[in-house]
Design an enzyme around this catalytic site. Sequence first.
Site, short mmCIF file in Angstrom:
data_model
loop_
_atom_site.label_atom_id
_atom_site.label_comp_id
_atom_site.label_asym_id
_atom_site.label_seq_id
_atom_site.Cartn_x
_atom_site.Cartn_y
_atom_site.Cartn_z
N SER A 1 0.88 -1.18 0.00
CA SER A 1 0.00 0.00 0.00
C SER A 1 0.91 1.22 0.00
CB SER A 1 -0.85 -0.01 1.28
OG SER A 1 -1.49 1.24 1.46
N TYR B 1 -2.09 0.08 10.71
CA TYR B 1 -2.13 -0.29 9.28
C TYR B 1 -0.86 0.17 8.59
CZ TYR B 1 -3.82 -0.75 4.48
OH TYR B 1 -3.95 -1.10 3.15
C1 8X3 Z 1 -5.02 1.78 1.36
C2 8X3 Z 1 -4.43 3.14 1.23
O1 8X3 Z 1 -4.46 5.52 2.19
O2 8X3 Z 1 -6.17 4.00 3.00
O3 8X3 Z 1 -4.06 0.79 1.38
O4 8X3 Z 1 -3.90 3.74 3.71
S1 8X3 Z 1 -4.76 4.10 2.61
#
Ligand code: 8X3
Length: 259
Positions: free
Chosen positions: A144, A157
């Site tokens: 990502s 995340y």
């Molecule tokens: C998704 C991109 O900007 O929501 O992997 O982290 S973000």
Amino acid sequence: MTDAAHSPVPVSEEAPIAVITGASSGIGAATARRLAAAGFRVVLTARRAERIQALADELPGARAYPLDVTDRAAVDAFAASLPSVRVLVNNAGGALGADPVATGDPADWRAMYEVNVLGVLNVTQALLPALTASGDGTVVVLSSTAGHGTYEGGGGYVAAKHGAHVLAETLRLELCGQPVRVIEIAPGMVKTEEFATTRFRGDAEKAAKVYEGVAEPLTADDVADTIEWVVTRPSHVNVDLLVVRPRAQASNTKVHRER
Ligand code: 8X3
């Protein structure tokens, strides 16, 4: 899909096998469609058996295998069930919560590390012997843009996707000289049916805010298109890292929103 690029082609028994994790929706499902149309025998894995079976029924030569990538014993049994593997697309992953570091739930952080990092590790380790034995293997890691920069509320995340990025980079170094390439795709804002809804635990209003005013976020198929492209380059071509964002997003924190 009805356009020429997606019309079904007959898949022979000898067609190379491509395994896609998290194939029950979004980028994983779109990738399964594209790789099947490109002539691969696709093996769809995800926890939701009915969803991957329904998609496999649509795609020539496809097979569904219910799997939780965080369950190492199940992943090993899955690997043992495959006659060969040419391509692995590590797509399973996701975000939980958007809390500041100061108040984020450690259980969310743990769950995100489990699926986004250890899930990739489990499946890659288990399939690596078959990928190497194919003489021409490809490992794709869907990281990502959250694996390449941070943002407030990115929390666990961002941390986990940095882990996925580093896993891909390290593996590429370690496999240098072997017939397996390691490719990382880092998408930015992609509007899928589930990513933001899962992150905000079903709160549709919060999920909608992520894409509010953004003219054209990427679609799952936009990302699947890049996966098909990297996988179908000649074997000696290794696209190390492909960062893809919508035109309206210049960085993790700069997004043009129309009012
Ligand atoms: C998704 C991109 O900007 O929501 O992997 O982290 S973000």
